[in-house]
Design an enzyme around this catalytic site. Structure first.
Site, mmCIF file in Angstrom:
data_model
loop_
_atom_site.group_PDB
_atom_site.id
_atom_site.type_symbol
_atom_site.label_atom_id
_atom_site.label_comp_id
_atom_site.label_asym_id
_atom_site.label_seq_id
_atom_site.Cartn_x
_atom_site.Cartn_y
_atom_site.Cartn_z
ATOM 1 N N SER A 291 -3.847 -2.592 10.281
ATOM 2 C CA SER A 291 -4.175 -2.575 8.856
ATOM 3 C C SER A 291 -3.268 -1.632 8.068
ATOM 4 C CB SER A 291 -5.643 -2.209 8.650
ATOM 5 O OG SER A 291 -5.985 -1.026 9.328
ATOM 6 N N ASP B 77 -15.886 2.595 18.604
ATOM 7 C CA ASP B 77 -16.710 1.392 18.500
ATOM 8 C C ASP B 77 -17.840 1.339 19.523
ATOM 9 O OD1 ASP B 77 -15.129 0.142 16.398
ATOM 10 O OD2 ASP B 77 -13.565 -0.018 17.915
ATOM 11 N N HIS C 196 -8.710 -5.794 16.153
ATOM 12 C CA HIS C 196 -8.637 -4.566 15.347
ATOM 13 C C HIS C 196 -10.004 -4.148 14.845
ATOM 14 C CE1 HIS C 196 -7.142 -1.381 12.991
ATOM 15 N NE2 HIS C 196 -6.673 -2.025 11.953
ATOM 16 N N ARG D 264 -14.474 10.551 17.369
ATOM 17 C CA ARG D 264 -15.353 9.822 16.457
ATOM 18 C C ARG D 264 -16.602 9.345 17.190
ATOM 19 N NH1 ARG D 264 -11.061 5.499 14.389
ATOM 20 N NH2 ARG D 264 -10.806 5.445 16.672
ATOM 21 N N HIS E 84 -8.548 2.697 24.827
ATOM 22 C CA HIS E 84 -7.910 2.767 23.510
ATOM 23 C C HIS E 84 -6.404 2.704 23.710
ATOM 24 C CE1 HIS E 84 -6.578 4.456 19.621
ATOM 25 N NE2 HIS E 84 -7.708 3.951 19.163
#
Length: 437
Positions: A233, A373, A263, A318, A309
Site C-alpha cells: 500500500s 493480525d 496484504h 503490535r 512476517h
C-alpha cells in the site's frame, strides 16, 4: 496557520538541506546488491527507496520516527500523524490544535453519499471506500494549485491540506460504509470537538458504555498507521504520488493494494481460523488439541494465519500491544482466550514443523512468531464488529496516515518520479551465465 503547518515550515528547509548534503557526499555509494532471486521474488529486502516516517527492524518491530512502538502506544491518532510528519510528539496544546484542524475539515460532500447509496447492495466495503476517495478527488487543493501554477517548493503546502482533509473524512466515510453496507440504520454524524479515534468508534454505532471501544480504535489506528515505505500500500501510494498525482489518486491506489489477500486481509483469515477451532471443539480446546490442529493445517499445505512476517523475526510489538489490551479489558472472552492459548502453542509447533521440513530437504520456516493480525480481529469481534469484509476498511483508515505523511514529505523534499529499470529472462540468463564462469 496551524501549529503543524508552522512546524513543517521550520523543518522542511532542514530536510532539503540534509537531502542535498547526503546526495553531494554519498550519491555514488552503493546501499544494496540485488540477486536474481530478489528480482523474481518481489524485490524483498532490496534497499532501493527512502522512507523517513518509520522503520521495521527484524529484531525489534515497528519504530516510528525513532520511537519503538510500545513506548508510544498511548498516542492518539492525531499525535501519531504529527509524529510521523515532524519527528516530534506534540504537546497538549499542539495536539488540541491538530484535533481542531481536523474538525474543521470533517465534512463529506453530499455527492459522496449519493454514490455510496447507489452502489450495489453486495458491493465490497473496500470498493466502496476507494470509490468514495477517488470521487472526492474533485476537492483536491493540490490539483487546483497545480493547475493555476505554483513553484516546486510549494508542493507540500496543498499536499498537506489534502492530507488533513482525507484524514478528517476517512473515518466519516468508513463509518458510513459500515452502516450502509450492513444495514445498521441511519448515518451517525461527526461530533465536533471529539478526537478522531473516539469519533470513528461513535459513528460506527457499536455499544461502548465504558469507552473502551473508543480506546481500541485509537490504539488500532495508531498501531496500523505506518510500516516503512516498501509494503504494497505505501509503495503503491509512493509510486503514484511520485508522478505528482494528488493525494486522492495516490491514497486510493495504495488502498486498492491493501485490499489484496496477501496484504490487508490477514486478520480476517486469522480470526476465521480461530473461530473454526472454537466451533470444531465446542469451546476453547486443550493445548494438545490446538497443537494437533495446527499440525493438520500445516501438513495440508496451508499456513497458520497470523504467524510469520516478511521482515520481523520476533513477536510483532503490535500483537503484544493488542494482547495487553485484551488482557486488561476482557481476558475471559472465549475468542480472545483462544488467541492467547494459540500464542502459547503455535510457535513451538512451527519450530517442530520447520525441523521436519529441513530434514526432508526443504527450506526452514523463517519466523515462528505472531504478527499483528494474529490477535487484532479477536478484539474487534469482542465489540460486535463481526463483519469480516469490513476489517480491511479499518486498516485503511489507519494506514492512510502513514501514506499521507510520506506524500507530504516527498513533496517537501522533491522526491523524483519512481522509475526502476526492468530486465527480462534473456538478460538474466546472459548475466547469470557470465557470473557462473
Amino acid at each position: 496557520m496551524s501549529k503543524l503547518y508552522n512546524k513543517l515550515s521550520e523543518l522542511i528547509p532542514q530536510w532539503r538541506a540534509e537531502r542535498a548534503e547526503i546526495l553531494k557526499k554519498y550519491g555514488d555509494v552503493k546501499i544494496s546488491d540485488v540477486t536474481v532471486a530478489q528480482a523474481y521474488g518481489g524485490m524483498r529486502g532490496v534497499k532501493g527507496m527512502i522512507c523517513e516516517t518509520s522503520l521495521v527492524e527484524p529484531d525489534k518491530g515497528l519504530i516510528i520516527q525513532g520511537y519503538p512502538l510500545l513506548d508510544i502506544k498511548h498516542l492518539w491518532p492525531e499525535e501519531t500523524f504529527y509524529l510521523l510528519l515532524t519527528g516530534e510528539i506534540p504537546d497538549a496544546e499542539t495536539k488540541q490544535d491538530l484535533i481542531q484542524e481536523i474538525n474543521k475539515r470533517a465534512f463529506v460532500p453530499d455527492y459522496i453519499w449519493d454514490i455510496l447509496y447507489a452502489m450495489p447492495a453486495d458491493a465490497h466495503p473496500m470498493a466502496m471506500l476507494n470509490t468514495a476517495i477517488l470521487a472526492m478527488e474533485r476537492e483536491s487543493v493540490f490539483r487546483a494549485w497545480y493547475s493555476k501554477g505554483m513553484t516546486k517548493d510549494q508542493y507540500w503546502i496543498p499536499m498537506l491540506e489534502d492530507s488533513l482533509k482525507i484524514m478528517a473524512v476517512l473515518p466519516i466515510i468508513a463509518a458510513g460504509i459500515y452502516r450502509i453496507r450492513f444495514d445498521k440504520g441511519d448515518l451517525i454524524p461527526w461530533t465536533p470537538g471529539l478526537d478522531l479515534g473516539a469519533n470513528y468508534a461513535n459513528m460506527l454505532g457499536l455499544p461502548d458504555p465504558d469507552g473502551s471501544f473508543a480506546e481500541l480504535m485509537r490504539l488500532y489506528l495508531h498501531f496500523h498507521s505506518d510500516h516503512e515505505g516498501g509494503n504494497v500500500s505505501a509503495n503503491t501510494c509512493h509510486t503514484v504520488g511520485s508522478a505528482l498525482s494528488d493525494a486522492y489518486y495516490a491514497v486510493s491506489a495504495g488502498l486498492n493494494g491493501l485490499a489484496g489477500p496477501l496484504h490487508g486481509l490477514a486478520n480476517q483469515e486469522c480470526l476465521g481460523w480461530i473461530l473454526q477451532m472454537l466451533e470444531k471443539f465446542n469451546g476453547v480446546p486443550t493445548k494438545e488439541a490446538i497443537r494437533d490442529y495446527a499440525f493438520e493445517t500445516l501438513r495440508s499445505g496451508q499456513v497458520v494465519p497470523g504467524y510469520g512476517h516478511a521482515v520481523l523475526r520476533v513477536t510483532d510489538p503490535r500483537f503484544t500491544g493488542f494482547h495487553e489490551f485484551g488482557q486488561k479489558h476482557f481476558p475471559n472472552d472465549p475468542v480472545f482466550a483462544m488467541v492467547a492459548v494459540v500464542f502459547d502453542v503455535v510457535p513451538k509447533v512451527l519450530e517442530e514443523f520447520s525441523a521436519e521440513r529441513v530434514a526432508a530437504g526443504k527450506g526452514p520456516i523463517a519466523n515462528f512468531w505472531p504478527n499483528v493480525d494474529a490477535g487484532s480481529g479477536a478484539l474487534l469481534y469482542h465489540y460486535g464488529l463481526t463483519e469480516f469484509d469490513y476489517y480491511t476498511v479499518l486498516f485503511s483508515v489507519s494506514r492512510a496516515m502513514g501514506m499521507l505523511s510520506q506524500l507530504v514529505w516527498n513533496r517537501a523534499v522533491g522526491t523524483a518520479i519512481t522509475r526502476p529499470k526492468s530486465v527480462g529472462a534473456k538478460f538474466i540468463n546472459k548475466v547469470g551465465a557470465e557470473a557462473k564462469k
